[in-house]
Design an enzyme around this catalytic site. Structure first.
Site, mmCIF file in Angstrom:
data_model
loop_
_atom_site.group_PDB
_atom_site.id
_atom_site.type_symbol
_atom_site.label_atom_id
_atom_site.label_comp_id
_atom_site.label_asym_id
_atom_site.label_seq_id
_atom_site.Cartn_x
_atom_site.Cartn_y
_atom_site.Cartn_z
ATOM 1 N N PRO A 1 -6.943 28.368 -139.925
ATOM 2 C CA PRO A 1 -8.400 28.455 -140.031
ATOM 3 C C PRO A 1 -8.906 29.868 -140.311
ATOM 4 C CG PRO A 1 -7.716 28.108 -137.748
ATOM 5 C CD PRO A 1 -6.503 27.882 -138.605
ATOM 6 N N ASN A 2 -9.959 29.896 -141.113
ATOM 7 C CA ASN A 2 -10.717 31.111 -141.461
ATOM 8 C C ASN A 2 -9.988 32.054 -142.410
ATOM 9 O OD1 ASN A 2 -12.980 30.440 -139.741
ATOM 10 N ND2 ASN A 2 -11.618 30.871 -138.026
ATOM 11 N N ARG B 1 -13.908 38.577 -144.584
ATOM 12 C CA ARG B 1 -13.884 38.389 -143.134
ATOM 13 C C ARG B 1 -13.386 39.656 -142.430
ATOM 14 N NH1 ARG B 1 -9.173 35.037 -139.959
ATOM 15 N NH2 ARG B 1 -10.145 35.157 -137.925
ATOM 16 N N TYR C 1 -8.774 42.719 -141.109
ATOM 17 C CA TYR C 1 -7.888 41.918 -141.964
ATOM 18 C C TYR C 1 -7.696 42.478 -143.375
ATOM 19 C CZ TYR C 1 -8.456 38.600 -138.166
ATOM 20 O OH TYR C 1 -8.460 38.012 -136.926
ATOM 21 N N ASN D 1 0.911 31.473 -141.066
ATOM 22 C CA ASN D 1 -0.086 32.223 -140.305
ATOM 23 C C ASN D 1 -1.055 31.162 -139.806
ATOM 24 O OD1 ASN D 1 -2.066 33.752 -139.184
ATOM 25 N ND2 ASN D 1 -2.407 35.067 -140.967
ATOM 26 N N ALA E 1 -6.123 31.327 -135.539
ATOM 27 C CA ALA E 1 -6.440 31.136 -134.118
ATOM 28 C C ALA E 1 -5.625 30.004 -133.488
ATOM 29 C CB ALA E 1 -7.931 30.859 -133.959
ATOM 30 N N ASP F 1 4.637 21.773 -131.691
ATOM 31 C CA ASP F 1 5.491 20.592 -131.556
ATOM 32 C C ASP F 1 5.892 20.046 -132.925
ATOM 33 O OD1 ASP F 1 5.389 20.762 -128.822
ATOM 34 O OD2 ASP F 1 4.108 19.012 -128.516
ATOM 35 N N GLU G 1 6.728 33.238 -138.470
ATOM 36 C CA GLU G 1 5.308 33.374 -138.131
ATOM 37 C C GLU G 1 4.821 34.745 -138.577
ATOM 38 O OE1 GLU G 1 4.740 33.194 -133.889
ATOM 39 O OE2 GLU G 1 2.637 33.766 -134.029
ATOM 40 N N HIS H 1 1.257 37.463 -139.029
ATOM 41 C CA HIS H 1 -0.145 37.810 -138.763
ATOM 42 C C HIS H 1 -0.469 39.091 -139.495
ATOM 43 C CE1 HIS H 1 -0.410 34.735 -135.729
ATOM 44 N NE2 HIS H 1 0.763 35.143 -135.295
ATOM 45 N N SER I 1 -3.022 41.137 -138.639
ATOM 46 C CA SER I 1 -3.301 42.139 -137.601
ATOM 47 C C SER I 1 -2.162 42.147 -136.588
ATOM 48 C CB SER I 1 -4.627 41.811 -136.913
ATOM 49 O OG SER I 1 -4.556 40.548 -136.275
ATOM 50 N N ARG J 1 -4.658 43.626 -129.779
ATOM 51 C CA ARG J 1 -6.012 43.078 -129.780
ATOM 52 C C ARG J 1 -6.335 42.412 -128.437
ATOM 53 N NH1 ARG J 1 -7.091 39.813 -135.040
ATOM 54 N NH2 ARG J 1 -9.214 40.103 -134.259
#
Ligand code: DQA
Length: 156
Positions: free
Chosen positions: A17-18, A25, A30, A81, A84, A94, A105, A107, A109, A114
């Site tokens: 999301p986002n 953003r 970011y 990524n 949230a 799962d 995985e 990210h 940032s 944070r």
């Protein structure tokens, strides 16, 4: 250039999301790079690594879960990524554990620098590894790490 002997790998890139808002953003966190730019660079980097990239962004948890299920028999690796959902989604964790497709995985940032609520990842314990804090480069580093991991596994 990719070596001729390397088997072609299909990699699913999932953006949560986002992340469709990248570029506008919170650029101080970011960066200015857009999602389209990240995907196009991933495709280029993928060619060097003999990896075919398929990228999907969704703001919906269930769509990401479905995409992970649909990855079975199609993709050898997943680069994710989860935004949230990293910090909230047992369902995504799962699904990744269920299909057991090697996952890295990433990210943009550094989530550990944070807010405390970003310090926990539900995905990290079932991922091959995590790359966090290098801006858009986290994706390219993550793709390299994933390809390297899969190539190593091929040899064993
Ligand atoms: C993020 C970090 C998350 O905490 C946040 O919710 C995001 C982006 C990152 O790439 O830095 O949406 O995954």
């Amino acid at each position: 250039m990719p070596s001729n002997t390397e088997i072609h790998l299909n990699i699913l890139v999932l953006h949560g999301p986002n992340l469709n808002l990248l570029g506008r953003r919170e650029p101080g966190i970011y960066g200015a790079v857009t999602l389209a730019e990240i995907n196009s660079r991933l495709e280029q980097e993928g060619e060097q690594l003999s990896c075919k990239i398929f990228a999907l962004q969704s703001n919906h948890e269930g769509i990401l879960v479905d995409a992970i299920h649909d990855a079975l028999e199609k993709y050898q690796g997943i680069l994710i990524n989860a935004g949230a959902y990293t910090h909230t989604s047992i369902a995504i964790r799962d699904a990744l554990a269920g299909v057991a497709i090697p996952t890295v995985e990433v990210h943009l940032s550094n989530i550990y620098q944070r807010e405390a609520f970003r310090h926990h990842s539900f995905i990290a314990p079932i991922a091959v590894g995590q790359i966090s804090g290098f801006g858009a480069d986290s994706y390219y580093l993550g793709l390299q790490a994933l390809a390297h991991h899969l190539r190593k596994a091929e040899k064993n």
